[in-house]
Design an enzyme around this catalytic site. Structure first.
Site: not given
Lengths: 341, 341
Positions: A131-133
């Site tokens: 859900t990020e990088m």
């Protein structure tokens, strides 16, 4: 001494200081310009510069769509003002709202649930979180950045073979530790400039203490103990939220759905326990709460008083406290955009 | 005098200068530090600062996912190095590769097909293009930015009611006009420092002229006439690409599929006509060509020689020219990240 006793002792001292106005121990202090630096990641100018490059480099995300600054937009308050929760590089939304990175160097734990015991550990998780990088693993990131950065890592870390995942997090952490906003109006007030904040903010400050906000939101970051002061790195200062369950506000903003720290420890006493968040620059970092459900600061203050303290503030009291909170916005040191290798 | 005659005259003068080495008229000149400024958009410090804020502000795109810097990443060369063509804020890919914004202030027309007669006009199109910022219309953008920016616009443009779409493009254009990279090694060489570029680059420079690259890639931006010199704003310097049709390279990189300027004029003589692109900082702005199909500079040089000049360069000749092109990378003035309102 266990955590609970230490916090009780600490808060006792604070209450006493508030009551008698003792100068030798005030529950609020200006932000020190130099945050604590961990022994295994000494700060150096070239490491900070390297970390700054990484911070603004989209190659750190899987599709190269996001840099750290995409969701922690430093010159827009350091958080993500665009949405309740941010979407990662492959389109998956995070479960919680992206907090500001300014002044996080004074935290003892990271993430809303305190699951990372250091900034470096939090960064390591960010880089590969879907859900990020969203990089598939540490190896993929090292491979992606190798051509651009490996020589520079060897210069900065002064040894061959120092271009690796851990040092990527160390360089990033070093840069983030320089993100400190001293010089807020409140800090100038604490330092003796009585005219630094207006009368309404002074009333709000007193209200903030009287109502009970300050029982959790105290000390240099208005988020409780900092590393070395009562708490060590990795020890979190947590509070139950909502503390007064079943309110209308809890339902409207879905405040009780996320069980917070419980997901990490599976311990019933950690249900809905959350790290007390930093209030510095809070006027710049809407939307509010772990789920970003509340869009404005006055509503956030009103809801907090009800859910945490069982107090229904008048509109005027909310306004006073908001005026006080606005004085917590500090000076943002210029951030030159780095040349990318 | 029509465009063709003027270009022929201009190029004739250039050839002559190259042949006799006349100092009074060289086909290459260092980049002047001050680009031309249009009469209806005077440059001022506060307008530039306002434009810088807008440039880095994601609120300019529909989903607030992109700022101008997302696809024209100033400190990574000013272009988009991530993909052949960039995706806009609503996920639709652009038809062509995002060029660098450094030194565009010296262009007479904008976009690969020259369809915008000014930088302001190009910006107006970007903001509402569905493959770029994707705002539904000018009104929606003005409404989005109103709370944050309207006071500042009235200060900068010194009149009430000056917060509007046209002035958003004016402020952005003012900032972009400050993006000038003087001080390249080639410029220092042109200014008389014979040691500023290595021998191989000197050979490449001579080869660049001898082979014929310089017949289009000349003058301060190595992209032909600049405003006021032979051409006025809105008059484009176009070339046919591919000029030698039917090569293997044309097929491999799909170079002939896009009809370029023809889509704008519907005039058969404009089929596959393209604005001659700027070569400054070309070593930093891969991938290459209007469709971003060629990933490396040496391959771009090899393909250009074949498709434009009918010349098959040796590997050594390509290398020499690439070494010359590397000397066109200039000094990037520091860009402080602006505080967003």
């Amino acid at each position: 001494m266990n955590t609970l006793i230490r916090v009780v002792t600490f808060c006792g001292a604070l209450s006493w200081a508030v009551v008698v106005g003792a100068e030798e121990f005030s529950p609020f202090q200006p932000l020190p310009p130099q945050p604590p630096i961990p022994a295994d990641n000494a700060l150096s100018d070239d490491k900070v510069q390297l970390g700054r490059q990484l911070y603004f480099d989209r190659r750190l995300s899987f599709n190269q769509g996001l840099s750290c600054n995409s969701c922690h937009d430093l010159m827009a308050g350091g958080a993500d003002n665009r949405a309740a929760v941010s979407k990662g590089d492959v389109g998956r939304a995070a479960a919680r709202s992206a907090p500001t990175l300014w002044n996080v160097a004074y935290q003892t734990v990271y993430f809303w649930d305190g699951r990372a015991a250091s900034l470096e550990a939090a960064l390591a998780e960010h880089l590969t979180s879907p859900t990020e990088m969203a990089m598939p693993d540490d190896k993929a990131l090292v491979e992606r950045l190798s051509g651009a950065y490996s020589d520079q890592f060897e210069r900065v870390f002064k040894k061959q073979g120092e271009f690796n995942y851990q040092n990527i997090t160390r360089a990033l952490a070093s840069y983030i530790r320089t993100l400190v906003t001293t010089g807020s109006r409140f800090d100038r007030y604490l330092q003796g400039d009585g005219s630094a904040i207006p009368m309404q903010a002074k009333q709000g400050y007193q209200r903030f203490i009287d109502v009970g906000c300050a029982s959790c939101h105290f000390w240099v970051n208005l988020s409780g103990p900092v590393p070395g002061l009562a708490f060590q790195m990795g020890e979190g200062f947590y509070e139950l939220f909502p503390n007064y369950p079943g309110t209308e506000e809890e339902g409207r903003y879905a405040l009780a759905e996320d069980l917070g720290r419980y997901y990490i420890t599976q311990d019933d006493k950690d249900r809905r326990m959350w790290r007390v968040p930093v209030l510095r620059n809070i006027a710049l970092t809407a939307p509010y709460f772990h789920n970003g459900a509340v869009p404005t600061l006055d509503e956030a203050v009103r809801v907090m008083a009800i859910t945490q303290l069982g107090v229904k503030l008048t509109a005027g009291e909310v306004e006073d406290i908001v005026e006080f909170l606005k004085t917590l916005s500090g000076e943002f040191p210029p951030q030159p955009l780095p040349r990318l290798p």
